[in-house]
Design an enzyme around this catalytic site. Structure first.
Site, PDB file in Angstrom:
ATOM      1  N   LYS A 114       0.857  -1.186   0.000  1.00 56.93           N
ATOM      2  CA  LYS A 114       0.000   0.000   0.000  1.00 56.93           C
ATOM      3  C   LYS A 114       0.887   1.227   0.000  1.00 56.93           C
ATOM      4  O   LYS A 114       2.027   1.179   0.469  1.00 56.93           O
ATOM      5  CB  LYS A 114      -0.886   0.020   1.261  1.00 56.93           C
TER       6      LYS A 114
HETATM    7  N1  GLU Z   1      -7.448   0.155  -2.914  1.00 48.94           N
HETATM    8  C1  GLU Z   1      -8.222  -1.029  -3.178  1.00 48.94           C
HETATM    9  C2  GLU Z   1      -8.249  -1.918  -1.952  1.00 48.94           C
HETATM   10  O1  GLU Z   1      -8.082  -1.458  -0.848  1.00 48.94           O
HETATM   11  C3  GLU Z   1      -7.787  -1.752  -4.450  1.00 48.94           C
HETATM   12  C4  GLU Z   1      -6.369  -2.212  -4.499  1.00 48.94           C
HETATM   13  C5  GLU Z   1      -5.946  -2.754  -5.859  1.00 48.94           C
HETATM   14  O2  GLU Z   1      -6.755  -2.808  -6.761  1.00 48.94           O
HETATM   15  O3  GLU Z   1      -4.776  -3.104  -5.953  1.00 48.94           O
HETATM   16  O4  GLU Z   1      -8.523  -3.086  -2.032  1.00 48.94           O
END
Ligand code: GLU
Length: 424
Positions: A114
């Protein structure tokens, strides 16, 4: 023998503290793999970067950015980028860890990562936003890549920001690398169905949970916190299935209507003025009243730590669908379980977004793009299979869906860890 991490001081309800207690709860169900559990309690790699830009008025501003790769035992890192003034390293660590659990829970060949920038994007001009995005991408460029770590949208980031990230990375490596990020615009290697995928996944898991509980969606009363890409899409799909959206809260306030809010009007108004802009369609009430509005289903789809112990006592919902990441603190989880409220945890409930991100990445590599029906059918199938497997695990051990999801996911992660062995 392992020492505590020195760079975070988690508390019981902070995101990393919440994550650690979720991991502790699964240890009794891991058998001999429990030997490896410490690997889940620390990120593999965490990068802090300085993001300096020249503002429109000629001054120089600095922002703090992060990219955390929590675990890559099962594949490259995967997870979104968040732009928010409250972002911290500790929060990004927790969000990256939840991605590790989430990708394993739906069995995608990824680890968890992240990123985030501590910035309020609403205060930046479009030019400043582009500069922040490009400089940040360049700074984290040393650890991301189509085969190593693939960012995507999260809170306050979107397809345009992904296009800038893809372009910046591509310029730095000297070739167009569409697979370095997902959630891109359609004509730049994006996927049909990606924008609505997270909300759709919340609906798919919610529909199945309601069926198993014997709850009829027709006439069911739903309260939604957060009305962005996740909350508003889920609300629309539930309304199409006959449910009534009786309360919605966003950063502007809370609107309620016990007969159901008219979403065809509320959604477009909320995009410009927030939900309180739709005064004509309901009553504006104090934010805390959102939590005791009579409802059958509660969808927290905003930020972490919203469902506190006190709010868990108040809610009349029988089913909680976690559209957000980490919305429920551990004590609230226990209260909900005692009160017989079923929680479909974030790490399965909102996994639709990363699932269609995976489809996008696969399509980019094969340069062959699928139609929207194919995407939605595959999404439905993956989410249903994952949820049903988790549900059976919960029934077998008589544990909550959250602990069951962690049991399924952690077994996959730690098995990969064990089979790979420790290097050197
Ligand atoms: N931000 C989204 C999540 O928390 C998607 C992450 C992604 O598609 O890699 O799952």
């Amino acid at each position: 023998m392992s020492e505590q991490l020195s760079f975070v001081s988690p508390t019981a309800n902070s995101p990393w503290g919440t994550y650690l207690s979720q991991v502790d709860r699964v240890v009794p169900y891991l058998g001999p793999l429990a030997r490896w559990v410490e690997t889940l309690k620390r990120p593999k790699r965490a990068l802090i970067v300085d993001v300096p830009i020249e503002m429109d008025d000629g001054t120089i501003a600095h922002f703090e950015g992060y990219r955390v790769q929590h675990n890559m035992s099962r594949g490259p890192g995967k997870g979104g980028i968040r732009f928010h003034p409250d972002v911290t390293l500790e929060e990004v660590m927790a969000l990256s860890a939840w991605m590790t659990i989430k990708t394993a829970a739906v069995n995608l060949p990824y680890g968890g990562a992240k990123g985030g920038i501590r910035v309020d994007p609403k205060k930046l001009s479009p030019q400043e936003l582009e500069k922040v995005t490009r400089r940040y991408t360049s700074e984290i460029g040393i650890i991301i890549g189509p085969h190593t770590d693939i960012p995507a949208p999260d809170v306050n980031t979107n397809a345009q920001i992904m296009a800038w990230m893809m372009d910046t990375y591509s310029m730095n490596v000297g070739g167009t690398a569409t697979g370095v990020v997902t959630g891109k615009p359609l004509h730049l290697g994006g996927s049909l169905g990606r924008v609505k995928a997270t909300g759709r996944g919340v609906f798919v898991t919610g529909r199945e949970a309601a069926r198993r509980l014997g709850m009829d969606l027709r006439g069911a009363r739903i309260a939604v916190q957060g009305f962005g890409n996740v909350g508003s899409v889920a609300a629309e799909l539930f309304a199409e299935a006959g449910a009534k959206i009786v309360a919605v809260q966003d950063h502007t306030g809370t609107i309620v209507n016990s007969n159901g809010l008219d979403l065809a009007k509320l959604v477009p108004i909320s995009r410009t003025d927030g939900v309180v802009g739709f005064k004509a369609g309901g009553d504006i009430v104090p934010n805390e009243d959102f939590w005791n509005t009579p409802c059958d289903i509660l969808i927290p789809a905003a930020l972490e730590g919203q469902l506190t112990a006190e709010r868990a006592q108040k809610t009349t919902a029988k089913l909680v669908l976690e559209g957000a990441n980490g919305p429920t603190v551990p004590q609230a989880d226990d209260i909900l379980a005692e009160r017989g409220v079923l929680v479909v945890p974030d790490v399965i409930c909102n996994a639709g977004g990363v699932t269609v991100s995976y489809f996008e990445w696969v399509q980019d590599f094969s340069s062959f793009f699928w139609d929207e029906d194919e995407i939605n059918v595959r999404l439905d199938r993956i989410m249903m299979n994952a949820l049903n497997h988790i549900w059976d695990t919960a029934d077998k051990h008589k544990i909550t869906l959250r602990t069951a999801t962690y049991a399924v996911a952690c077994e996959r992660i730690l098995m990969a860890r064990q089979e790979r062995g420790l290097y050197p």
